[in-house]
Design a protein around this motif. Sequence first.
Motif, PDB file in Angstrom:
ATOM      1  N   ARG A  28      72.866 -17.368   8.745  1.00 45.98           N
ATOM      2  CA  ARG A  28      73.076 -16.371   9.792  1.00 45.98           C
ATOM      3  C   ARG A  28      73.713 -17.006  11.021  1.00 45.98           C
ATOM      4  O   ARG A  28      74.586 -16.414  11.656  1.00 45.98           O
ATOM      5  N   LEU A  72      77.271 -16.050  12.627  1.00 44.48           N
ATOM      6  CA  LEU A  72      77.408 -15.724  14.050  1.00 44.48           C
ATOM      7  C   LEU A  72      78.518 -16.551  14.690  1.00 44.48           C
ATOM      8  O   LEU A  72      79.352 -16.017  15.437  1.00 44.48           O
ATOM      9  N   LEU A  74      82.033 -15.427  13.223  1.00 43.67           N
ATOM     10  CA  LEU A  74      82.424 -14.092  13.681  1.00 43.67           C
ATOM     11  C   LEU A  74      82.777 -14.104  15.163  1.00 43.67           C
ATOM     12  O   LEU A  74      83.708 -13.414  15.597  1.00 43.67           O
ATOM     13  N   THR A 122      76.686  -9.009  16.962  1.00 43.73           N
ATOM     14  CA  THR A 122      76.008  -9.668  15.838  1.00 43.73           C
ATOM     15  C   THR A 122      74.538  -9.877  16.153  1.00 43.73           C
ATOM     16  O   THR A 122      73.681  -9.743  15.262  1.00 43.73           O
ATOM     17  N   LEU A 143      77.401  -7.312   8.666  1.00 45.85           N
ATOM     18  CA  LEU A 143      78.180  -8.488   9.067  1.00 45.85           C
ATOM     19  C   LEU A 143      79.572  -8.459   8.432  1.00 45.85           C
ATOM     20  O   LEU A 143      80.569  -8.780   9.089  1.00 45.85           O
TER      21      LEU A 143
END
Length: 281
Positions: free
Chosen positions: A156, A160, A163, A242, A262
Amino acid sequence: MTDSDIRTNPDNFCYRHPDRQSFVLCQRCLRTICGECQTPLPVGVICPECLAEQRKAASAKVTRMPRRRVAGLDGKPVVTYTLVIVTSVFYLIGLIPGIGLHVQNLLAFQAQLAYVQPWRLLTVTLVHASIFHIAFNMLALWALGRSLEPLLGRWRFLALYLLSALGGSVLTALLAPNTWVVGASGAVWGLLGAMFVIGRHLGANVTAIAVLLGINLVITFLPGSNIAWQAHIGGGLVGALTGVIFARTRKIRQRALQIWLLVAVGVGLLGALAVPLYLSA
């Protein structure tokens, strides 16, 4: 001990203390035991040897529950350290005469080139303009990653970071298409935005993060700062979005929804990147 053995021991002396007569037998081995050697049980008494065997068998049957390990929650921000090391290595490569400039030109971001060389959308985080530039970004990445990565988990946290970097590149392409951009600032701003949102959702005190965001925002728009504010704002906004996704889909049964959201963010950013092409067609 068999019945015949008992009959050959008419005086019933304790097998551990031959000088002590007793008429009590161990319920397991049927040997005579005196009061000192007796261990009361609900169904009678047993001798020390049988008690030891019983305890050993009982301990062998006890199995420990396996520790539930959750990726990224073991306190080691591996992704953070890896990003810092990889980025630093690329900066050092950029200092090599003859090779460094070529590598920088291949990885830096510029909107027109990104359409034919899409890796630039993310590799922009590997190129920095000066030692102070990379030092500031890596220090911020190290500080934020040590808190965020154990909280979110490794994959994750990596999602993050990527992105956020993509968000910074896309907004730069939309608002400053002819600008060359280098640095991981967009991704770092994404970490700040996500930490602010997640902290608010968890009820934590986010005053320090808000102050840090404000100071960075002022520095970004200072005259002569030569900072691509589009990358900062784009990364911060995508990071905050996010963070909302992570905060609202924390349950295990929501994992698939989290992944799809996502993916939707990534697809939406790439779709926004195509807007200039559509308008110029």
